[in-house]
Design a protein around this motif. Structure first.
Motif, PDB file in Angstrom:
ATOM      1  N   ASP A  40       0.807  -1.216   0.000  1.00  0.00           N
ATOM      2  CA  ASP A  40       0.000   0.000   0.000  1.00  0.00           C
ATOM      3  C   ASP A  40       0.840   1.266   0.000  1.00  0.00           C
ATOM      4  OD1 ASP A  40      -2.343   1.607   0.182  1.00  0.00           O
ATOM      5  OD2 ASP A  40      -2.052   1.738   2.345  1.00  0.00           O
ATOM      6  N   LYS A  41       1.891   1.288   0.783  1.00  0.00           N
ATOM      7  CA  LYS A  41       2.722   2.494   0.910  1.00  0.00           C
ATOM      8  C   LYS A  41       3.898   2.512  -0.079  1.00  0.00           C
ATOM      9  CE  LYS A  41       0.421   3.914   4.556  1.00  0.00           C
ATOM     10  NZ  LYS A  41      -0.853   4.442   4.241  1.00  0.00           N
ATOM     11  N   LYS A  42       4.004   1.500  -0.933  1.00  0.00           N
ATOM     12  CA  LYS A  42       5.133   1.410  -1.854  1.00  0.00           C
ATOM     13  C   LYS A  42       4.873   1.998  -3.233  1.00  0.00           C
ATOM     14  CE  LYS A  42       7.755  -2.265  -1.987  1.00  0.00           C
ATOM     15  NZ  LYS A  42       8.211  -3.670  -2.088  1.00  0.00           N
ATOM     16  N   TYR A  43       3.593   2.234  -3.578  1.00  0.00           N
ATOM     17  CA  TYR A  43       3.245   2.658  -4.937  1.00  0.00           C
ATOM     18  C   TYR A  43       2.183   3.749  -4.944  1.00  0.00           C
ATOM     19  CZ  TYR A  43       5.495  -1.626  -6.605  1.00  0.00           C
ATOM     20  OH  TYR A  43       6.407  -2.619  -6.880  1.00  0.00           O
ATOM     21  N   ASN A  44       2.252   4.574  -5.981  1.00  0.00           N
ATOM     22  CA  ASN A  44       1.163   5.453  -6.383  1.00  0.00           C
ATOM     23  C   ASN A  44       0.660   4.931  -7.723  1.00  0.00           C
ATOM     24  OD1 ASN A  44       1.291   7.373  -4.260  1.00  0.00           O
ATOM     25  ND2 ASN A  44       3.030   8.353  -5.254  1.00  0.00           N
ATOM     26  N   PHE A  45      -0.643   5.115  -7.984  1.00  0.00           N
ATOM     27  CA  PHE A  45      -1.220   4.582  -9.209  1.00  0.00           C
ATOM     28  C   PHE A  45      -2.029   5.639  -9.946  1.00  0.00           C
ATOM     29  CE2 PHE A  45      -0.974   0.979  -6.250  1.00  0.00           C
ATOM     30  CZ  PHE A  45      -0.179   0.112  -6.992  1.00  0.00           C
ATOM     31  N   ILE A  48      -0.841   2.842 -14.453  1.00  0.00           N
ATOM     32  CA  ILE A  48       0.553   3.264 -14.383  1.00  0.00           C
ATOM     33  C   ILE A  48       0.925   3.299 -12.913  1.00  0.00           C
ATOM     34  CG2 ILE A  48       2.199   5.130 -14.820  1.00  0.00           C
ATOM     35  CD1 ILE A  48       0.366   5.952 -17.188  1.00  0.00           C
ATOM     36  N   SER A  49       2.016   2.629 -12.582  1.00  0.00           N
ATOM     37  CA  SER A  49       2.463   2.597 -11.185  1.00  0.00           C
ATOM     38  C   SER A  49       3.748   3.385 -11.041  1.00  0.00           C
ATOM     39  CB  SER A  49       2.690   1.147 -10.728  1.00  0.00           C
ATOM     40  OG  SER A  49       3.771   0.574 -11.423  1.00  0.00           O
ATOM     41  N   GLU A  50       3.877   4.027  -9.898  1.00  0.00           N
ATOM     42  CA  GLU A  50       5.104   4.733  -9.537  1.00  0.00           C
ATOM     43  C   GLU A  50       5.565   4.171  -8.208  1.00  0.00           C
ATOM     44  OE1 GLU A  50       6.748   9.235  -8.634  1.00  0.00           O
ATOM     45  OE2 GLU A  50       4.651   8.757  -8.206  1.00  0.00           O
ATOM     46  N   LYS A  51       6.771   3.614  -8.204  1.00  0.00           N
ATOM     47  CA  LYS A  51       7.313   3.072  -6.962  1.00  0.00           C
ATOM     48  C   LYS A  51       7.845   4.220  -6.121  1.00  0.00           C
ATOM     49  CE  LYS A  51       9.726  -0.919  -5.289  1.00  0.00           C
ATOM     50  NZ  LYS A  51      10.429  -2.143  -5.654  1.00  0.00           N
ATOM     51  N   ILE A  52       7.412   4.254  -4.862  1.00  0.00           N
ATOM     52  CA  ILE A  52       7.844   5.285  -3.925  1.00  0.00           C
ATOM     53  C   ILE A  52       9.087   4.795  -3.212  1.00  0.00           C
ATOM     54  CG2 ILE A  52       7.151   6.662  -1.913  1.00  0.00           C
ATOM     55  CD1 ILE A  52       4.216   5.971  -2.710  1.00  0.00           C
TER      56      ILE A  52
END
Length: 118
Positions: A92-97, A113-117
Motif C-alpha cells: 500500500d505504501k510502496k506505490y502510487n497509481f 501506471i504505477s510509480e514506486k515510492i
C-alpha cells in the motif's frame, strides 16, 4: 529512472461476467471482489460491464508492479468520478497509481501506471 515506473493493461470480454449471473455465482464474485465493489456494480441493471471494468483494473495493476499480489488485495472505487485503488497489503505504501478504465459494447479495458515510492 524508468525502473521506478510500471504500466499494465488488461482487456476482457464483458460476456465473461454476463454469462455468470451474480445470484447463482456469489462465491465466484466474492473470491474476486470486495463487498463494496459488489454493491457498486449491482446498483446497475446491466452490472457485467462494471464487474468487467473492475476486474480489468485489478489485472492491469498486477501487471504494472513487479510484486506478487492477489485480486482480493486490490480494492477499486471512485473518488470525484475518477477510478482509484486501495492495496490491502504491505504494498500500500510502496506505490502510487494512475488508473483509466472504460467499457464499450463487448469489452472492458483498463490501464494502470504505477510509480514506486522510495
Amino acid at each position: 529512472m524508468l525502473n521506478k515506473f510500471g504500466i499494465g493493461i488488461d482487456l476482457i470480454k464483458i460476456s465473461k461476467f454476463a454469462n455468470k449471473p451474480y445470484l447463482s455465482n456469489k462465491n465466484f464474485y466474492q473470491k474476486i471482489f470486495f463487498d463494496s465493489e459488489i454493491k457498486y456494480c449491482l446498483k446497475y441493471k446491466n452490472y457485467a460491464p462494471h464487474f468487467s471494468g473492475k476486474f480489468a483494473v485489478k489485472e492491469a495493476l498486477i501487471k504494472a508492479i513487479n510484486e506478487k499480489i492477489s485480486l482480493r488485495e486490490i480494492e477499486t472505487y471512485y473518488k470525484n468520478s475518477k477510478p482509484m485503488v486501495k492495496v490491502k497489503s504491505t504494498l500500500d505504501k510502496k506505490y502510487n497509481f494512475i488508473i483509466s478504465v472504460s467499457h464499450e459494447n463487448d469489452f472492458a479495458i483498463a490501464v494502470v501506471i504505477s510509480e514506486k515510492i522510495k
